[in-house]
Design an enzyme around this catalytic site. Structure first.
Site, PDB file in Angstrom:
ATOM      1  CB  THR A   1      -0.904   0.007   1.260  1.00  0.00           C
ATOM      2  OG1 THR A   1      -1.813  -1.070   1.141  1.00  0.00           O
ATOM      3  CG2 THR A   1      -1.673   1.297   1.405  1.00  0.00           C
TER       4      THR A   1
ATOM      5  CB  THR B   1       0.535  -4.006   6.222  1.00  0.00           C
ATOM      6  OG1 THR B   1      -0.744  -3.975   5.576  1.00  0.00           O
ATOM      7  CG2 THR B   1       1.138  -2.625   6.271  1.00  0.00           C
ATOM      8  CG  ASP B   2      -2.573  -7.332   3.205  1.00  0.00           C
ATOM      9  OD1 ASP B   2      -2.886  -6.621   4.181  1.00  0.00           O
ATOM     10  OD2 ASP B   2      -3.130  -7.252   2.096  1.00  0.00           O
TER      11      ASP B   2
ATOM     12  CB  SER C   1       2.690  -8.024   0.830  1.00  0.00           C
ATOM     13  OG  SER C   1       1.569  -7.989   1.663  1.00  0.00           O
TER      14      SER C   1
HETATM   15  N1  ASP Z   1      -2.592  -5.301   0.238  1.00  0.00           N
HETATM   16  C1  ASP Z   1      -1.520  -4.470   0.749  1.00  0.00           C
HETATM   17  C2  ASP Z   1      -0.249  -5.307   0.767  1.00  0.00           C
HETATM   18  O1  ASP Z   1      -0.049  -6.073   1.668  1.00  0.00           O
HETATM   19  C3  ASP Z   1      -1.856  -3.980   2.098  1.00  0.00           C
HETATM   20  C4  ASP Z   1      -0.846  -3.037   2.713  1.00  0.00           C
HETATM   21  O2  ASP Z   1       0.246  -2.866   2.289  1.00  0.00           O
HETATM   22  O3  ASP Z   1      -1.241  -2.414   3.753  1.00  0.00           O
HETATM   23  O4  ASP Z   1       0.536  -5.238  -0.148  1.00  0.00           O
END
Ligand code: ASP
Length: 329
Positions: free
Chosen positions: A12, A85-86, A54
């Site tokens: 993100t 973050t995922d 991710s």
């Molecule tokens: N879908 C995103 C990822 O993990 C979520 C994030 O980065 O907060 O790449």
């Protein structure tokens, strides 16, 4: 000033809105340019091996990040990995096994909102990650997020939206960032020299038990996996319905030389198999390992790391139980 290599991988933090939804689009250069203050803390060189949500990151990418760190280890004082973050907790755990005893910091960060948004947490997290990475006492694999410094083996994403997305599970944060300064809670003694590993076993499966789960799932597991993580309920155990089919199938599975790690679906405080009859029954099915206080992410990554080195049951056991970065207490 310290020299830091930024390894940008997507998430993100680097995303833009597209017709298809949020997608990582920004380059590592654009990310860095959004926080010019970083230039007052350290010298940064960037590299962008991939730019992925991710959800798409797995063991090949973990090995690639570890390889970049290893190849550049002498040239830089530390590494900041920007990441979605995922699955960041899985990557942090995997890097903790692939890069052990590192006297130089490898810091993962990301954000809940894209750096292009006004109310983003990206700028703060980036600045904190570089501030921590440039600290004289920083070492090892860490997640820096929302002002907290969390061991790579202890991080878990526990919120999908809030800025405090990560928790340090069953272990305290080692430091926090306050007003641009690192406030240490637990200062580690710096290790002497890093050890790098270059392989992970992919055929791992996590079986989350649900009430009434049929033991027939072992038909599939026996064919397709070397290592199984059994996420049981509460303190841990297996059901006795269907004429103790679960125990019978688990015993068969273990006899094939496969490794089974038992853990709990409960987020904190770990498993304790010998407490209940259902747990003791599981222990009688054959030699299983217990994740004890490990996070699921750490148990998955550690099992992949152990089984890449050996399939010998007693060696797997001693590798698995040997603590790495306070992963098992
Ligand atoms: N879908 C995103 C990822 O993990 C979520 C994030 O980065 O907060 O790449």
């Amino acid at each position: 000033m310290k020299n830091i290599l930024m390894i940008a991988t997507g998430g993100t933090i680097a995303s833009m809105n597209t017709d298809a939804g949020l997608l990582p689009k920004l380059s590592s250069k654009e990310l860095l340019e959004s926080v010019p203050e970083i230039g007052q803390i350290c010298n940064v060189t960037q590299i962008q091996p991939f730019n992925l949500d991710s959800t798409n990151i797995y063991s090949a990418h973990w090995l690639e990040i570890a390889r970049i760190v290893e190849e550049n280890y002498r040239k830089y004082d530390g590494f900041v990995v920007t990441h979605g973050t995922d699955t960041m907790a899985y990557t942090a755990a995997a890097l903790s096994y692939l890069i052990q005893d590192s006297p130089k910091p490898v810091v993962l960060t990301g954000s809940q909102k894209s750096v292009s948004l006004r109310d983003t947490d990206a700028r703060r997290n980036l600045l904190d990650a570089f501030t921590y990475c440039a600290d004289e006492d920083a070492c090892g694999v860490r997640v820096v997020f929302d002002g907290s410094v969390i061991l790579g083996t202890r991080a878990k994403k526990t919120r999908t939206r809030s800025y405090n997305a990560f928790s340090s599970v069953d272990f305290p944060e080692t430091a926090v960032l306050r007003d641009g300064k690192v406030v240490w809670y637990l200062k580690e003694e710096k290790p002497q020299a890093p050890r790098f590993y270059h392989a992970l076993e992919n055929s791992i499966f996590v079986l989350k038990m649900i009430p009434g789960l049929s033991a027939d799932i072992f038909d599939y597991l026996s064919e397709h996996c070397e290592g199984l993580i059994l996420e049981t309920f509460g303190s841990g155990g297996i059901p006795g319905y269907d004429g103790e089919a679960f125990c019978a199938r688990l015993t068969e599975f273990l006899k094939k030389g496969k490794t089974v790690v038992v853990t709990t679906q409960v987020e904190r405080e770990g498993s304790a198999l010998s407490n209940y009859e259902v747990g003791r029954k599981l222990l009688r099915c054959g030699k299983v390992l217990e994740a004890r206080s490990m996070t699921l992410e750490a148990a998955v990554a550690k099992l992949m790391w152990c089984l890449a080195q050996t399939k010998d049951q007693s060696r797997v056991e001693s590798l698995f139980y040997k603590p790495v970065e306070r992963d098992i207490i």
